[in-house]
Write a protein that holds these residues in place. Structure first.
Motif, PDB file in Angstrom:
ATOM      1  N   TYR A 557       1.209  -1.379   0.212  1.00 27.77           N
ATOM      2  CA  TYR A 557       0.230   0.068   0.130  1.00 27.77           C
ATOM      3  C   TYR A 557       0.942   1.271  -0.088  1.00 27.77           C
ATOM      4  O   TYR A 557       2.166   1.430   0.933  1.00 27.77           O
ATOM      5  N   GLU A 558       0.500   1.990  -0.475  1.00 33.00           N
ATOM      6  CA  GLU A 558       1.064   3.887  -0.285  1.00 33.00           C
ATOM      7  C   GLU A 558      -0.027   4.388   0.846  1.00 33.00           C
ATOM      8  O   GLU A 558      -1.520   4.283   0.503  1.00 33.00           O
ATOM      9  N   LYS A 559       0.829   4.972   1.630  1.00 31.06           N
ATOM     10  CA  LYS A 559       0.076   5.275   3.122  1.00 31.06           C
ATOM     11  C   LYS A 559      -0.671   6.894   2.635  1.00 31.06           C
ATOM     12  O   LYS A 559       0.179   7.680   2.072  1.00 31.06           O
ATOM     13  N   CYS A 560      -1.775   6.599   3.120  1.00 29.82           N
ATOM     14  CA  CYS A 560      -2.841   8.044   2.451  1.00 29.82           C
ATOM     15  C   CYS A 560      -2.710   9.142   3.962  1.00 29.82           C
ATOM     16  O   CYS A 560      -3.238   8.392   4.774  1.00 29.82           O
ATOM     17  N   TYR A 561      -1.944  10.626   3.925  1.00 36.72           N
ATOM     18  CA  TYR A 561      -1.676  11.133   5.536  1.00 36.72           C
ATOM     19  C   TYR A 561      -3.077  11.772   4.497  1.00 36.72           C
ATOM     20  O   TYR A 561      -2.769  12.948   5.996  1.00 36.72           O
ATOM     21  N   ASP A 562      -3.734  12.275   4.017  1.00 36.61           N
ATOM     22  CA  ASP A 562      -4.633  13.419   4.172  1.00 36.61           C
ATOM     23  C   ASP A 562      -5.713  13.307   4.452  1.00 36.61           C
ATOM     24  O   ASP A 562      -6.250  12.285   4.379  1.00 36.61           O
ATOM     25  N   LYS A 563      -5.563  14.512   5.784  1.00 38.62           N
ATOM     26  CA  LYS A 563      -7.082  13.752   6.710  1.00 38.62           C
ATOM     27  C   LYS A 563      -8.121  14.625   5.834  1.00 38.62           C
ATOM     28  O   LYS A 563      -9.220  14.303   6.176  1.00 38.62           O
ATOM     29  N   THR A 564      -8.269  14.910   4.718  1.00 37.47           N
ATOM     30  CA  THR A 564      -9.690  15.566   4.295  1.00 37.47           C
ATOM     31  C   THR A 564     -10.257  14.201   3.366  1.00 37.47           C
ATOM     32  O   THR A 564     -11.468  14.324   3.680  1.00 37.47           O
ATOM     33  N   LYS A 565      -9.719  12.773   3.319  1.00 42.00           N
ATOM     34  CA  LYS A 565     -10.533  12.059   3.268  1.00 42.00           C
ATOM     35  C   LYS A 565     -10.431  10.980   4.160  1.00 42.00           C
ATOM     36  O   LYS A 565      -9.932  10.017   4.496  1.00 42.00           O
ATOM     37  N   GLU A 572     -12.861   1.471   6.637  1.00 33.16           N
ATOM     38  CA  GLU A 572     -12.605   1.611   4.859  1.00 33.16           C
ATOM     39  C   GLU A 572     -11.106   1.772   4.769  1.00 33.16           C
ATOM     40  O   GLU A 572     -10.876   3.272   5.549  1.00 33.16           O
ATOM     41  N   ILE A 573     -11.148   1.633   3.720  1.00 32.51           N
ATOM     42  CA  ILE A 573      -9.126   1.591   3.245  1.00 32.51           C
ATOM     43  C   ILE A 573      -8.867   2.742   2.674  1.00 32.51           C
ATOM     44  O   ILE A 573      -9.148   2.362   1.301  1.00 32.51           O
ATOM     45  N   VAL A 574      -8.776   3.710   3.075  1.00 33.69           N
ATOM     46  CA  VAL A 574      -8.455   5.410   1.704  1.00 33.69           C
ATOM     47  C   VAL A 574      -6.835   4.797   1.479  1.00 33.69           C
ATOM     48  O   VAL A 574      -6.531   5.466  -0.146  1.00 33.69           O
ATOM     49  N   ASP A 575      -6.005   4.159   1.415  1.00 34.82           N
ATOM     50  CA  ASP A 575      -5.261   3.858   1.866  1.00 34.82           C
ATOM     51  C   ASP A 575      -4.473   3.791  -0.176  1.00 34.82           C
ATOM     52  O   ASP A 575      -5.657   1.875  -0.067  1.00 34.82           O
ATOM     53  N   LYS A 576      -3.944   3.395  -1.009  1.00 35.26           N
ATOM     54  CA  LYS A 576      -4.273   2.859  -2.280  1.00 35.26           C
ATOM     55  C   LYS A 576      -3.097   1.612  -2.142  1.00 35.26           C
ATOM     56  O   LYS A 576      -2.661   1.849  -2.287  1.00 35.26           O
ATOM     57  N   ILE A 577      -3.893   0.822  -2.645  1.00 34.73           N
ATOM     58  CA  ILE A 577      -2.989  -1.228  -3.222  1.00 34.73           C
ATOM     59  C   ILE A 577      -2.338  -0.130  -4.759  1.00 34.73           C
ATOM     60  O   ILE A 577      -2.692  -0.359  -5.483  1.00 34.73           O
ATOM     61  N   MET A 578      -1.137  -0.561  -4.400  1.00 35.28           N
ATOM     62  CA  MET A 578       0.487  -0.288  -5.126  1.00 35.28           C
ATOM     63  C   MET A 578       0.045  -1.462  -6.115  1.00 35.28           C
ATOM     64  O   MET A 578       0.688  -1.982  -7.347  1.00 35.28           O
ATOM     65  N   GLY A 579      -0.137  -3.320  -4.963  1.00 33.83           N
ATOM     66  CA  GLY A 579       0.541  -3.866  -6.275  1.00 33.83           C
ATOM     67  C   GLY A 579       0.161  -5.240  -4.528  1.00 33.83           C
ATOM     68  O   GLY A 579      -0.169  -4.886  -3.658  1.00 33.83           O
TER      69      GLY A 579
END
Length: 846
Positions: A557-565, A572-579
């Motif tokens: 995963y790429e960790k999402c630190y964006d508080k607006t999400k 709910e996982i907002v982190d993006k799956i890279m592979g």
């Protein structure tokens, strides 16, 4: 007039009329439009013109009573039409095979250079037998074409079809390799951009009399064509025979060719998995099944098990109808969305979903225990050659529990929205599945899709085809598995996630590990986030408990630190799956004492990891520490005496740290800590290093929790002792509450003082952790599941004495161990002084 459903012909010519006849638009017997004309948009124009009603096109079979001469003439005309249509589609097929062969030569040429696109092995796997199939059909076409062009009543061509049928062995070889060819092509596309570009757009030459010069098609679609073709040839033979007089010299030859083709088809139909066949849409385009599977849908505030079918242009959600015994099973369509209208709302856009009440963990654990106990009973019945009726009854009970577990365990939301209104919510056990479904849909949405509405008849036909097309036949529960299938691994899998390569730009990256358990996948471990890098080096070790597991998955995963999400749902996982990638846990490879290093390739990213496996019986082996000056592997009485303490220092410090900053941590004690951190803490405690407090305050809290568990697991004798183990097992099995209370309290009094005081200290700590269950998701039952087998373990002699298999160890012992600890956790506070004061009233014999 519309084409008959291609999907209804795909199981051999015996099904020729199929269920397509239910559709009112299908013409009556004898006046069908050619179902065998290739579905490609580029069939020969004069043929299409002819078949569109009246003119000199296809005429109905004449009514009975007409003269034989007229019938013979019509038969001859029909034969020519059948053959002309087939010849046109044969030309298209040869062009498709040519398009497939075109990149093969340059790929082979680069294979021997320093920068190969593919290896020779990969090329031979992907293009296996294509050259041979091409040559067979080219020769057939070249011989058939002049005969159809110079058509008269004397023409014979049965020998050509007989020869074609006799070469079907090449197709058998192609079919056997088909699945691996597709997988290889898919893997090569993911890891090689050059090959991906080639395989996404191959140019197919259009027929001679077509306005277009060529059409574009993917390699995956072209590789399916030979499978489709055998069915097509069989249908043509069926039609030719219908219009060939019995006394014609072609008749016995065509009959022979049809017999060979039908036998061939029935022998391979089961092998053409995962893409068995397709249905044809009303516009004559192919609607192919891309993916199907069982998902849990939230409908009317309750969980329903659905079978979801993803076709090339539509997503259909169905449930299996209840049918009476002996009746053909059918699906009932609950809803469908054309892919042109399907959108995925992002977590922050989506309206709040209906409240999903997660099923209490302890109830899920109870179900697992029931399933394990039933599994053991079934094994016992089989071993004792028990009655099949008793076994069936147990199996039915086991299926009911597994079904409930499957329905109630998923919590990860997967939302689907129809841009014309309604939203649907599925719950999945794993982010892996969610991303697979999302990717499959998004890949299809890249094509030029049109919105549409299905008429009730079209919907009925499409839903009717689901039963034949489905690739997932059974609900994924172990009671559906054959008895001789591998039971999976029980024990501990040690995994080191080393590093990853292949990222295009810097990101904050982490991995999660999942294993299958009770038919579905569960997330078991997570690495730390490696910040702002293209080459993360985690080098973190995890110990994962396996309960009949057969596969390991790694997600990056790429960790999402964006508080607006904002997370609309907790899970709910907002982190993006890279592979993501999966490997089978092969007992032969894994069950060696040495580490086994491997690489998982995912979307061009390579994750390097190592693993080794310890079976449950091996994990029971206890090796006392040779260094008696430390604390790990040393008797608890020795440690407390040396420290002049009532509770070992290591236990007090770890508990204090967890209560200070880990008591609200989700999954505390359940989530694995990093093994290297745990080993570092172990070394510091063993050395009685003064820096231990500084190290504890800096250390990840899961590593501290893991150190505490490791301390109890490595005691030379478990905390509740080997001597009393059988008595604890008997005590917890008592039915009378008063007798049970008497026995369980008496057993505590019988423990050595250091063991008892430490046990009561730990008990109060675990109760305080459970008070925070709404936040940390750790109930008393969860904690009992984690600590029970650690504090109460049979001696090696005991475990060898009465257990037969790995799954038995899980079901017999672990269930009772968990129940013992749960009994004490649910008991009102127990004081050491009170216990000891009451000693007089009880016998001390155990």
């Amino acid at each position: 007039m519309e084409l008959l459903l291609a999907g209804d012909f795909s199981y051999g010519a015996d099904d020729y009329d199929g269920e397509g006849n239910e559709e009112q638009k299908v013409p009556p017997e004898g006046s069908e439009t050619m179902p065998y004309i290739d579905e490609s948009p580029t069939m020969s124009p004069q043929l299409s013109a002819r078949s569109q009603g009246g003119g000199d096109g296809i005429l109905p079979t004449p009514p009975e009573g007409l003269g034989p001469a007229v019938e013979a003439g019509k038969g001859l005309e029909m034969r020519k039409l059948v053959l002309s249509g087939f010849l046109a589609s044969e030309e298209i097929y040869i062009n498709q095979l040519e398009a497939l062969l075109l990149p093969m030569k340059p790929l082979k040429a680069t294979a021997t250079t320093s920068q190969p696109v593919l290896t020779i092995q990969q090329i031979e796997t992907i293009f296996y037998k294509i050259q041979d199939i091409y040559e067979i059909h080219k020769e057939f076409y070249d011989n058939l074409c002049p005969k159809v062009q110079q058509w008269d009543s004397q023409v014979t061509l049965g020998h050509l079809f007989q020869k074609l049928a006799s070469q079907l062995g090449v197709y058998k070889a192609f079919v056997d390799n088909y699945k691996i060819a597709l997988e290889t092509a898919e893997k090569c596309s993911q890891s090689n951009n050059q090959f991906q570009k080639i395989s996404e757009e191959l140019k197919v030459k259009a027929p001679k009399d077509s306005k277009d010069s060529h059409t574009s098609i993917t390699m995956e679609a072209l590789l399916y064509k030979p499978i489709d073709r055998v069915t097509r040839s069989t249908l043509v033979l069926h039609d030719l025979l219908k219009h060939t007089p019995v006394d014609h010299p072609d008749y016995p030859l065509l009959q022979d060719a049809l017999r060979i083709s039908q036998n061939f088809l029935s022998s391979i139909n089961e092998d053409i998995d995962p893409r068995r066949t397709a249905v044809t849409t009303p516009k004559g385009e192919t609607r192919q099944l891309v993916k199907d599977g069982f998902l849990v849908e939230m409908a009317e505030s309750s969980r329903k098990l659905r079978h979801v079918f993803l076709f090339t242009d539509v997503l259909l959600c169905a449930k299996l109808k209840k049918t009476s015994v002996g009746k053909h099973q059918q699906y009932d369509c609950k809803w469908y969305i054309p892919l042109a209208d399907l959108v995925f709302p992002s977590p922050e856009e989506s309206e709040p979903s209906p409240q999903v009440h997660p099923f209490p963990d302890h109830e899920l654990e109870d179900m697992k225990m029931k399933i394990s106990a039933l599994k053991s009973e079934i094994q016992k019945e089989r071993a004792n050659k028990g009655q099949s009726r008793a076994i069936e009854r147990l199996k039915k009970k086991m299926f009911e529990n597994e079904f409930l577990l499957l329905l109630n365990s998923p919590t990860i939301p997967f939302r689907i929205h129809n841009r014309n209104g309604k939203s649907y919510l599925f719950l999945l056990s794993s982010d892996y599945e969610r991303s697979e479904w999302r990717e499959a849909i998004q890949k299809l949405q890249k094509k030029d899709l049109q919105a549409f509405v299905l008429s009730s008849v079209e919907l009925q036909v499409l839903t009717g085809s689901c039963f034949k097309l489905r690739t997932v036949h059974n609900i994924p529960v172990t009671s559906n598995k054959d008895d001789d299938e591998a039971p999976g691994l029980y024990g501990f899998l040690h995994v080191i996630v080393h590093s990853a390569k292949g990222f295009k730009q810097s990101a904050n990256l982490y991995c999660t590990l999942e294993v299958d358990s009770f038919g579905y996948f569960v997330s078991k471990a997570k690495t730390r986030v490696f910040r702002d890098t293209t080459e993360p080096q985690w080098n973190e070790e995890f110990e994962i408990e396996l309960e009949g597991s057969q596969s390991l998955r790694i997600l990056c995963y790429e960790k999402c630190y964006d508080k607006t999400k904002v997370n609309k749902d907790n899970n709910e996982i907002v982190d993006k799956i890279m592979g993501k990638g999966q490997i089978q846990l092969d007992p032969q490879t894994v069950q060696t004492k040495n580490w086994h290093m491997d690489v998982i390739e995912m979307n061009g990213i390579k994750v390097e990891f190592s693993m080794k496996f310890t079976s449950r019986d091996m994990s029971l082996k206890r090796t006392p520490s040779k260094k008696q000056t430390g604390v790990f592997g040393v008797k608890i009485s020795v440690v407390t005496k040396r420290e002049r303490s009532k509770v070992p220092y290591i236990v007090r410090q770890c508990v204090e740290e967890v209560e200070k900053r880990g008591i609200e941590e989700i999954g505390i004690y359940r989530i694995s800590g990093v093994a290297t951190d745990i080993q570092a803490l172990k070394a510091v405690f063993d050395a009685n290093n003064k820096d231990v407090l500084v190290m504890l305050s800096d250390m990840d809290i899961n590593a501290i929790a893991g150190t505490l568990k490791l301390y109890f697991r490595e005691l030379p004798e478990p905390l509740l002792t080997d001597r009393l183990y059988p008595a604890f097992m008997e005590g917890i099995a008592l039915s009378d509450p008063a007798a049970k209370e008497n026995c369980m309290m008496h057993l505590l009094r019988t423990l050595p003082d250091p063991n008892l005081i430490t046990f009561l200290f730990l008990l109060e700590h675990l109760k305080r952790v459970a008070e925070k269950e709404p936040i940390n998701k750790m109930s008393l039952h969860n904690l009992a599941t984690v600590f029970g087998p650690t504090l109460l373990r049979p001696s090696e002699v005991e475990s060898k004495g009465h257990l037969t298999s790995a799954s038995d160890i899980w079901s017999h012992d672990v269930m009772a161990q968990v129940q013992v600890l749960l009994y004490y956790l649910q008991h009102p506070p127990i004081s050491f002084a009170e216990l000891k004061r009451n000693t007089l009233y009880f016998s001390t014999d155990v």
